[in-house]
Design a protein around this motif. Structure first.
Motif, PDB file in Angstrom:
ATOM      1  N   ALA A   1       0.814  -1.207   0.000  1.00 33.53           N
ATOM      2  CA  ALA A   1       0.000   0.000   0.000  1.00 33.53           C
ATOM      3  C   ALA A   1       0.850   1.261   0.000  1.00 33.53           C
ATOM      4  N   ASN A   2       2.126   1.129   0.325  1.00 33.42           N
ATOM      5  CA  ASN A   2       3.020   2.285   0.383  1.00 33.42           C
ATOM      6  C   ASN A   2       3.688   2.461  -0.971  1.00 33.42           C
TER       7      ASN A   2
ATOM      8  N   ARG B   1       6.724   0.209  -2.766  1.00 34.66           N
ATOM      9  CA  ARG B   1       6.473  -0.548  -4.012  1.00 34.66           C
ATOM     10  C   ARG B   1       7.518  -0.226  -5.075  1.00 34.66           C
ATOM     11  N   SER B   2       8.047   0.979  -5.044  1.00 35.66           N
ATOM     12  CA  SER B   2       9.022   1.371  -6.070  1.00 35.66           C
ATOM     13  C   SER B   2      10.439   0.902  -5.745  1.00 35.66           C
ATOM     14  N   MET B   3      10.690   0.485  -4.509  1.00 37.70           N
ATOM     15  CA  MET B   3      12.045   0.120  -4.099  1.00 37.70           C
ATOM     16  C   MET B   3      12.424  -1.278  -4.564  1.00 37.70           C
ATOM     17  N   ARG B   4      13.734  -1.488  -4.690  1.00 37.58           N
ATOM     18  CA  ARG B   4      14.277  -2.808  -5.000  1.00 37.58           C
ATOM     19  C   ARG B   4      15.338  -3.124  -3.958  1.00 37.58           C
ATOM     20  N   VAL B   5      15.163  -4.256  -3.273  1.00 35.37           N
ATOM     21  CA  VAL B   5      16.047  -4.630  -2.176  1.00 35.37           C
ATOM     22  C   VAL B   5      16.987  -5.727  -2.654  1.00 35.37           C
TER      23      VAL B   5
ATOM     24  N   ASP C   1      14.748  -9.017  -4.156  1.00 41.10           N
ATOM     25  CA  ASP C   1      13.362  -9.201  -3.713  1.00 41.10           C
ATOM     26  C   ASP C   1      12.405  -9.367  -4.890  1.00 41.10           C
ATOM     27  N   LYS C   2      12.829  -8.969  -6.105  1.00 36.59           N
ATOM     28  CA  LYS C   2      11.988  -9.189  -7.283  1.00 36.59           C
ATOM     29  C   LYS C   2      12.200 -10.594  -7.859  1.00 36.59           C
TER      30      LYS C   2
ATOM     31  N   ASP D   1      13.014   7.786 -11.946  1.00 33.03           N
ATOM     32  CA  ASP D   1      11.764   8.105 -12.644  1.00 33.03           C
ATOM     33  C   ASP D   1      10.615   8.234 -11.657  1.00 33.03           C
ATOM     34  N   PHE D   2      10.727   7.528 -10.545  1.00 36.08           N
ATOM     35  CA  PHE D   2       9.676   7.615  -9.517  1.00 36.08           C
ATOM     36  C   PHE D   2       9.575   9.044  -8.994  1.00 36.08           C
TER      37      PHE D   2
END
Length: 586
Positions: free
Chosen positions: A185-186, A190-194, A207-208, A261-262
């Motif tokens: 929901a955040n 959602r845009s982050m990549r860990v 994480d993807k 881009d975010f």
């Protein structure tokens, strides 16, 4: 300018949020590896495994070797089955043998220590207790293969510390997913990549689930040299904001990437919102301007006219109040202000009259003390002329005592002057009581110039005589001592009188502690309000850290201590800019 500020704020928020997640995730992974290390220690300390490994090197019988293998595998399975996230456990002996248990089904295959990719790093394992190996794939039966992280350490013989074997624990990489709690929901999250990345750029975790196990990803140490904790970088043809946390324990890096881009999309949303807000603000301003011009401006002008007349001294300019809108409320406040001004003018006028009357009364009252002081001096002279020395001494002591008391109480004096005042007081008491009691004074010479508030010690002597020694016919003793204690000094007055019981003492202490709200309670105490007066004067003049202490016991006398700052009176007097104090005598 606004766009720059908006993008800067979004970047700051992104860095702050991703930095928090990075540190939390890195710490969570460290705790998990620490748990695996504890598991490895329990395996090493397993006496059955220790003994079986020793038997392995001493036995050459195939049957015994099979029994040893069965024993070791059973113990390893016991440790493996309780942890769902573990894939397998291997023990590599130094003579090209291996024992292992795995949750995968399938035939056993042979393993050799020299075939392991980490074998050249055994010296590093000895130094660092363990090493973590990046992701590799393990066959779990059939065509299935699982990605695992390997935890490798040596097994020492207890207690000799020589190496018996090496242990490898394979951990299913999917266990890391359970450690990362992200909110869909955040929008930020959602845009982050860990990622978990080694210093060489090998991706341990994504994480993807796209790059887990990839090597030489371009995210090695060189990618983060310019800014070691956060910044911007280009990776795989795209610009990212990043935060990184290096773990000294695992030797790996936790990296969070956020596409730049975010930020641009957030900026566009802000621009749309700003444009809409500007349009609404324009409409609202036009509407408010209409209201101001027709419903507010005229009453305000009227109010300004009345205020101008009030400024000229006409306080009868009241506003008429109708309704309950803002102008009416302002008019009521204005009318209340006029009432308050009129009331204050009357109060100030009455106060000036009262002050003038008080000054006249003070001047008139000053005649009587001067008259009494001069009369005492006349009595002293007549008594000496007629040879009545005792009356002359009492008149002289009383005159000096009275003259001392007429000076300003708010000014401090040298301790020597307070002692002289006490001496005059005691001369009078000795003529009254004879030899029923004695005063013993012990004051170091350097403290005689210490600054004290006037009439802070003599009331303590008086209390000791009246309340402590009042019923004694002889043998009464009062001790007055002064002791320096660093930047302060203590004056102690003690007697050998009747003292107070515990209940009386606690009552007096409590009353003194709450003197501002309990004057009646203080008056009920044996020592009256004199102690409260002294304590409050000390507290107000010197500060709350200075004051008074009481000790007493039934039949054991009473001790009163006052603590004051140590100041040389002459030096302090010059600093205050006053060379001498005004005397009330004449």
């Amino acid at each position: 300018m606004f766009d720059y500020k908006n993008v800067s704020d979004i970047k700051s928020q992104t860095f702050a949020l991703s930095d928090t997640i990075t540190r939390q995730f890195s710490r969570t992974f460290e705790l998990y590896v620490q748990d695996i290390e504890k598991l490895s220690v329990s395996i090493i300390g397993d006496s059955i495994i220790q003994n079986s490994l020793i038997d392995h090197y001493h036995s050459h019988d195939p049957v015994e070797q099979n029994e040893i293998e069965l024993t070791i595998n059973n113990r390893l399975f016991t440790h493996l089955q309780s942890r769902s996230q573990l894939q397998s456990i291997y023990l590599f002996t130094l003579d090209h043998n291996a024992y292992f248990v795995s949750k995968a089904s399938g035939p056993k295959v042979s393993f050799h220590l020299e075939d392991e990719i980490w074998y050249p790093r055994t010296a590093e394992i000895m130094t660092n207790k363990f090493v973590l190996l990046p992701v590799c794939e393990e066959n779990t039966g059939g065509d299935r293969r699982e990605k695992v992280i390997s935890f490798v350490r040596n097994i020492n013989r207890i207690p000799y510390r020589d190496t018996l074997a090496y242990m490898k624990i394979n951990i299913n990489v999917n266990v890391i997913n359970d450690m990362l709690v992200m909110s869909d929901a955040n929008e930020f999250e959602r845009s982050m990549r860990v990622l978990i990345v080694t210093d060489q750029g090998d991706i341990v975790y994504d994480d993807k689930d796209e790059l887990t196990g990839n090597t030489h990803s371009g995210l090695g140490k060189s990618a983060f040299q310019k800014s070691p904790h956060s910044g911007e970088l280009t990776w795989m043809g795209q610009r990212y904001l990043y935060t990184i946390e290096h773990s000294d324990y695992t030797k790996w890096n936790t990296v969070i990437l956020t596409p730049k881009d975010f930020l641009l999309s957030k900026q566009k949303k802000s621009q749309y919102i700003l444009a809409l807000a500007g349009l609404l603000a324009t409409v609202l301003i036009a509407f408010v301007s209409y209201l101001l011009s027709h419903q507010i401006t005229i009453p305000l002008r009227n109010l300004m006219k009345k205020m101008t007349r009030v400024e000229q001294g006409d306080f009868s300019q009241y506003m008429s109040v109708t309704g309950n809108h803002e102008i009416s409320r302002l008019s009521r406040i204005y009318n209340n202000m006029l009432d308050s001004i009129s009331r204050l003018i009357n109060e100030v006028y009455e106060s000036k009259l009262a002050e003038k009357n008080a000054q006249l009364s003070a001047l008139q009252a000053q005649i009587n003390p001067h008259f009494l002081y001069n009369t005492l001096n006349i009595m002293k002279s007549i008594s000496r002329v007629r040879g009545i020395e005792e009356v002359a001494e009492m008149s002289e002591s009383l005159a000096e005592l009275f003259q001392y008391s007429m000076k300003n109480l708010q000014h401090p004096v040298p301790l020597q002057e307070e002692l002289n005042h006490i001496e005059n007081y005691m001369n009078i008491q000795h003529h009254r009581f004879g030899s029923r009691f004695e005063l013993h004074v012990s004051v170091p010479e350097h403290l005689l110039h210490a600054s004290v508030l006037k009439l802070t010690i003599q009331p303590l002597i008086e209390n000791a005589i009246i309340h402590g020694l009042g019923n004694m016919k002889s043998g009464g003793r009062i001790d007055l001592r002064a002791i320096q204690n660093g930047s302060s000094f203590v004056i102690e007055v003690s007697d050998n009188g009747k003292g107070m019981d515990k209940e009386q003492l606690e009552g007096l202490r409590s009353a003194l502690q709450h003197a501002a709200h309990s004057s009646r309670r203080i008056q009920d105490q044996p020592y009256g309000i004199g102690l409260s007066n002294i304590r409050e004067r000390i507290r107000l003049f010197y500060g709350a850290e200075y004051g008074m202490e009481l000790e007493s016991s039934q039949g054991g006398g009473t001790i009163v201590r006052i603590t004051l700052p140590f100041r040389d009176h002459d030096s302090w007097n010059k600093e205050e800019g006053s060379d001498e104090y005004i005397s009330g005598g004449g």
